[in-house]
Enzyme design. Structure first.
Site, PDB file in Angstrom:
ATOM      1  N   ASP A 232      -5.588  -0.169  -1.309  1.00  0.00           N
ATOM      2  CA  ASP A 232      -4.450   0.816  -1.214  1.00  0.00           C
ATOM      3  C   ASP A 232      -3.382   0.780  -2.250  1.00  0.00           C
ATOM      4  O   ASP A 232      -3.011  -0.245  -2.901  1.00  0.00           O
ATOM      5  CB  ASP A 232      -3.773   0.504   0.186  1.00  0.00           C
TER       6      ASP A 232
ATOM      7  N   ASP B  78      -0.506   3.167  -2.501  1.00  0.00           N
ATOM      8  CA  ASP B  78       0.966   3.405  -2.157  1.00  0.00           C
ATOM      9  C   ASP B  78       1.209   1.927  -1.316  1.00  0.00           C
ATOM     10  O   ASP B  78       1.052   1.909  -0.192  1.00  0.00           O
ATOM     11  CB  ASP B  78       0.987   4.659  -1.301  1.00  0.00           C
TER      12      ASP B  78
END
Length: 135
Positions: free
Chosen positions: A19, A21
């Site tokens: 991931d 962000d």
């Protein structure tokens, strides 16, 4: 502040989907600037970074609806539903303009990714807008 952890994987694993962000990159400031520009367009007061941080993690719709709920006194769901389409459009425009301008890569991320890449790992990042593969 990112949490440091050690992950061990069997040697036969050679790929990672990570991931972007909030994991590799601190994007709180991008979200805050974009949300506050949207709120300013709607003539609503700005949010603090801690307020924005409390809304992150459940997608853009939750982020925008949460911001509206915080800044419109005694807002009903119907009121938020009425303003939401305009808020969404304005937020998306501001986010496209500000995305990456205020974000910072967390310490150690670049070094860690280089090590994984040097060891032959296939790396990919993901975010709400899609997946990007790094070869």
């Amino acid at each position: 502040m990112p949490v440091r952890m050690t992950i061990t994987c069997p040697m036969h694993h050679r790929a990672a989907l990570i991931d972007l962000d909030g994991t590799l990159v601190d994007t709180l400031a991008d979200f805050t600037v974009s949300l506050n520009a949207m709120l300013d367009d709607l003539q609503l007061p700005a949010l603090s970074e801690p307020q924005v941080q409390s809304l992150i993690g459940r997608g853009s719709e939750h982020l925008i609806r949460g911001a509206l709920a915080l800044q419109i006194a005694n807002a009903s769901s119907a009121q938020i539903d009425r303003i939401y389409p305009e808020a969404w459009e304005r937020y998306q425009n501001h986010y496209r303009a500000h995305n990456g301008r205020h974000a910072r890569i967390y310490p150690g991320v670049v070094e860690g990714l280089r090590i994984m890449q040097a060891r032959g790992w296939l790396l990919a990042s993901m975010r709400a807008s899609g997946i990007q593969v790094w070869l």
